[in-house]
Structures are given as C-alpha cells and as structure tokens.
Scaffold this motif. Sequence first.
Motif, mmCIF file in Angstrom:
data_model
loop_
_atom_site.group_PDB
_atom_site.id
_atom_site.type_symbol
_atom_site.label_atom_id
_atom_site.label_comp_id
_atom_site.label_asym_id
_atom_site.label_seq_id
_atom_site.Cartn_x
_atom_site.Cartn_y
_atom_site.Cartn_z
ATOM 1 N N ALA A 128 53.223 67.323 -69.849
ATOM 2 C CA ALA A 128 52.647 66.060 -70.319
ATOM 3 C C ALA A 128 51.122 66.106 -70.216
ATOM 4 C CB ALA A 128 53.192 64.899 -69.504
ATOM 5 N N PRO A 129 50.411 65.305 -71.031
ATOM 6 C CA PRO A 129 48.936 65.314 -70.987
ATOM 7 C C PRO A 129 48.367 65.065 -69.598
ATOM 8 C CG PRO A 129 49.709 64.126 -72.913
ATOM 9 C CD PRO A 129 50.936 64.421 -72.099
ATOM 10 N N ASP A 130 49.056 64.242 -68.791
ATOM 11 C CA ASP A 130 48.560 63.954 -67.444
ATOM 12 C C ASP A 130 49.249 64.793 -66.378
ATOM 13 O OD1 ASP A 130 51.073 62.817 -67.577
ATOM 14 O OD2 ASP A 130 50.507 60.994 -66.473
ATOM 15 N N GLY A 131 49.943 65.882 -66.801
ATOM 16 C CA GLY A 131 50.718 66.686 -65.858
ATOM 17 C C GLY A 131 49.864 67.296 -64.755
ATOM 18 N N ALA A 132 48.733 67.920 -65.108
ATOM 19 C CA ALA A 132 47.869 68.539 -64.098
ATOM 20 C C ALA A 132 47.364 67.501 -63.113
ATOM 21 C CB ALA A 132 46.706 69.254 -64.772
ATOM 22 N N GLY A 133 47.025 66.308 -63.634
ATOM 23 C CA GLY A 133 46.539 65.249 -62.760
ATOM 24 C C GLY A 133 47.603 64.773 -61.790
ATOM 25 N N ARG A 134 48.848 64.653 -62.247
ATOM 26 C CA ARG A 134 49.934 64.211 -61.368
ATOM 27 C C ARG A 134 50.201 65.237 -60.272
ATOM 28 N NH1 ARG A 134 55.275 61.642 -63.833
ATOM 29 N NH2 ARG A 134 55.518 61.293 -61.583
ATOM 30 N N ALA A 136 53.467 75.944 -66.474
ATOM 31 C CA ALA A 136 53.403 75.606 -65.046
ATOM 32 C C ALA A 136 52.096 76.092 -64.429
ATOM 33 C CB ALA A 136 54.604 76.203 -64.315
ATOM 34 N N TRP A 137 51.734 77.339 -64.715
ATOM 35 C CA TRP A 137 50.489 77.862 -64.161
ATOM 36 C C TRP A 137 49.280 77.079 -64.682
ATOM 37 C CZ3 TRP A 137 50.279 80.268 -59.902
ATOM 38 C CH2 TRP A 137 51.220 81.233 -59.532
ATOM 39 N N GLU A 138 49.263 76.798 -65.958
ATOM 40 C CA GLU A 138 48.095 76.112 -66.515
ATOM 41 C C GLU A 138 47.963 74.690 -65.978
ATOM 42 O OE1 GLU A 138 48.189 76.466 -70.767
ATOM 43 O OE2 GLU A 138 47.574 78.574 -70.728
ATOM 44 N N ALA A 139 49.079 74.089 -65.573
ATOM 45 C CA ALA A 139 49.018 72.741 -65.002
ATOM 46 C C ALA A 139 48.529 72.742 -63.561
ATOM 47 C CB ALA A 139 50.398 72.081 -65.086
#
Length: 527
Positions: free
Chosen positions: A246-252, A275-278
């Motif tokens: 999701a667009p906010d995945g890294a932030g979560r 997964a790695w990029e998040a």
Amino acid sequence: MARFNNKAAKAQPTSRVTSTGRVLRTHQGGLGRERDARSELFLLAVSHLASQRTFYETGADRDDRFVTLVRELAVHDPSWTAALLGWLRGDGNLRSASVMGAAEYVKARLDAGTTDGPANRQVVASVLRRPDEPGELLAYWTSRYGRNVPKPVKRGTADAVRRLYNGKSLLKYDTASKGYRFGDILNLVHAAPDPDKPWQGELFQYALDRRHNPDTALPPASNRVLVAHRELMAVPVAERRAVVTAPDGAGRLAAAGLTWEALAGWLQGPMDKAAWEAVIPSMGTMALVRNLRNFDEAGVGDDVAARVAARISDPAEVARSRQFPFRYLAAYQHAPSLRWSYPLEQALGHSLANVPALPGRTLVLVDRSGSMFFSRLSDRSELNRADAAAVFGTALALRAADADLVQFGTSSDRVRYRGGESVLKVLDRFGDLGGTNTSEAVRAHYRGHDRVLIVTDEQAAYSHHGDPTEQVPAHVPVYTWNLAGHRAGHGPTGKDNRHTFGGLSDTAFRMVSLLESGRDGVWPWLG
C-alpha cells in the motif's frame, strides 16, 4: 663541543603498552617480551570476543586470562580498570568483553571488601549501552555466580534500564528467545521509572504483563509505537502483503517499530522485492550493509538501491553506525554487485578516518601467516585477522607519502599498488604465506625507512637474528599493531622508539602522530 643541545636532539616519548623486561616465548617459539598487567589486559580486551578461540588459545583459555587480569586490576588499580571498561563499551565498541569485565570487576571488589575507586554501581551502568545488555549482564552473572545478585549489580542495571527502555527497544529486544525478558529484569532489579519520563511507568507495567500474562497484556494507549504494533499484528495473514504494498506501507511498518527480521516473521513468507523496499527506509545502516546481497537477490529497484548506497556511504551515517572497518570488506565479499562496490569503498574510507597521512618513507608489514587466517574475528564472521590486517595495512600505505607495503609469513613479498587506488582492490593481491618469520621480513625489506609499522598477532617464530624490532636501527620508530592480544609480544614496547598498539579499529593510529610529534602516547580514554 655541544654534546646534547644540537639540532639532532629529539624527545623520546613513551607509550602506555609497556614491557616489563622479562623474556618469554611466543606461541611459535620465538623470544618474546612480557608486558605489565595493564598492558596485557588492554591488548587482550581490545581484541577479545567472549568465548572466541584463536589459533593458539581456546576461547575458554582467553576468557580465563581476561577474567584473571580484570579481577587483579579491579582491586589494585580500580580507577584505571573502570575507565578501560567504560571506554571499551563506548569508543571501543566491544560489548561482550565490557559486560564480562564489569561483572568480574564487581565480584573481585566485593570478594576483597575494597571500596576505594569508582563505585561498582557506576561501572555496571557504564557498560550497558544497548537495551539487550542488562539481560546479558544478568545472564553472565547468574551463570557464573548464581541467582544471588548483589546490590551494586542490581542498582547499576536499574540505572541502565531507566535510560534504555522504551517502546521500540521493547519490541526489538524483549523476545521469547531471551532467558531474561524485560519483565524478569524489572522484577529482579526493581527499577523505578525515570521521573523525567512520565510514560515509563506504563511501559514497565506492560513489560511485566507481557512476561506474566501475555494473552491479556494490552499496550499503554499513550505509546503510539506499541499501539501501532498491536494493530499491525492483528491484520490477518492473508492481508499482510497488501499492507506492505500500500502507498502508506513503509510508514506503517516504521510507525509500528517493525524490524526487517520481525517483518519476515509477520509475513510468514519470503522477503520479496516489495517487502524489502517497504522496510528499507526504516532500517539502520548496519542492517543495510549486512543485507546488500539480499537486496540484489530480491531484485530491489535501482532507485531504492541508490538511496541505500547514499546512506551507507554517508560520512555521518558511517560515524553513527560505529562499524569496524573490516565489516565493509565482509559486505564487499558477500555482495560483489557493482552497484555496491563504490559505496562500500567510500564507507570503508570514512571508517578509517584516523589512519594518518605519514610523511617520509614508511615500511608497512602485514602478517599473513596461518595463525592469522585461522583466527576468525567472530563465530558469525568468515573474516579473519589476516583480512583485518590487510585492510589496515593497505589503508596506511595508501595514505602515506611514500610507503612500501609488504605481506609476510614464512616468506615475504611486496604488494604493488598505485596512489589513489581502491583499498578493496588492493586486498585481492594478498595471499596465505604460512609461518611467521617476522624478523626475516623486516631484514629483507627495511631500506632506510623513516618508520616501520607491523600489523600482526606478534607470535613470531624463532630467529637467530633476534626479535623483529632489533632489525631496525634504534633511532627509527617501530610500531606494532597487535590484533590478537596474546601474552608475549614479539619485542619491547613503551619507550626507545618501540611502541605497541592494539585492537580492531583504527583509533590506535592517532598515537603514531602523537609519538612522532614528541608527545607521550596516553590511554585512549585520556587522549
């Protein structure tokens, strides 16, 4: 005629690692020199990883020698020993030796009934710098001396707990694999919350609940990291990859304090590109360096890789991560992709910031004997002391105005390089040269140099010519950089242009400039 007041008169500085004058034998049978107790402990401590064996000593033997020296000096020289232990965990960046040392410092002083010098409580607190270390110290103490933990150990540990425990540290380090969970430690040391951290009382209670009532434990509503983590854990497994992409995945993931190791478990499946990029934006520099190969295998995009490269090669990030220089060699060998080569070379250079640019002509000798190859830097590393010696010796040669770089073992030969060449590329020219004929190597390659630097474990074989330092005129400085901390050194040290440093970082090299400018070398925590 002036006998003393002439232009040739120079100061004869001393250094702290000092010989006693007693002659011993090295493990290879060469004539060696005994060092005083402080010097022996310092050299052993800066190269000591708990239970890690070398070619000549088992891990248990090294641990016993370390413990004996700490206990002796804790009673007879407590201020110096306390300063060593605090520096060892701080600038020295060695965890196990400092934790072991602090426990043995307290035990020796309690057994002797001595109260002079730094307080036992302060020494314990000074070596606990990471949130998992209170548990490490308590586990070490109870495994050696039983569950009767004395007050200084409890109070010093409690001081560290108040300083170190927060929501993110609880999520990262309070795991079921630990013998001492955060709740166990709080029960044992009775740490009161820090008055300046009003949220800490609820955090401590949650740590206790997680330990004793895990099914009903609820994170405090005031701690956003713990609440976000609980919400993430509640997401059904089938929906978790959608969260990551999701667009906010890294932030979560960042808000919930999820490490890459925890993410792998949470997904219950492979760490793929998404997964790695998040998780990469919230990873620390050390974690990035260790996972470069994983990024390549998962197919992480070039734009993300460029951001990783910028971070791992940033001077401030390198300084903050406090990684030993040879870690970058390990990463280079493990992840040989061209997109990491230059960033790792830059990072290695930043980590060697203390290597001096020596004037005049310098002879640098790097020990590539079998004992150096056998002795790995840790149980988790394929690198050995020969690799570390090559890193530091090459860096010295490349920084010097005019240097001859030599590798030695049974035989010896020059390692060719060009000015400005990559350290990592020069390392490919080193080999395995067998025994340790240090004296013969010095004799073969010394040609009127202004100084000689030898990077070695000092376990030289017998030579009828004498010790390695005797092959150089008395007015020429010889600097030995000891990477193993064995008892006997290959030559005298402390005065008369003969000096020994130790350790697996570059901090000792600043002593060369101090000594050559006529100032005495001091212990690193006083420099």
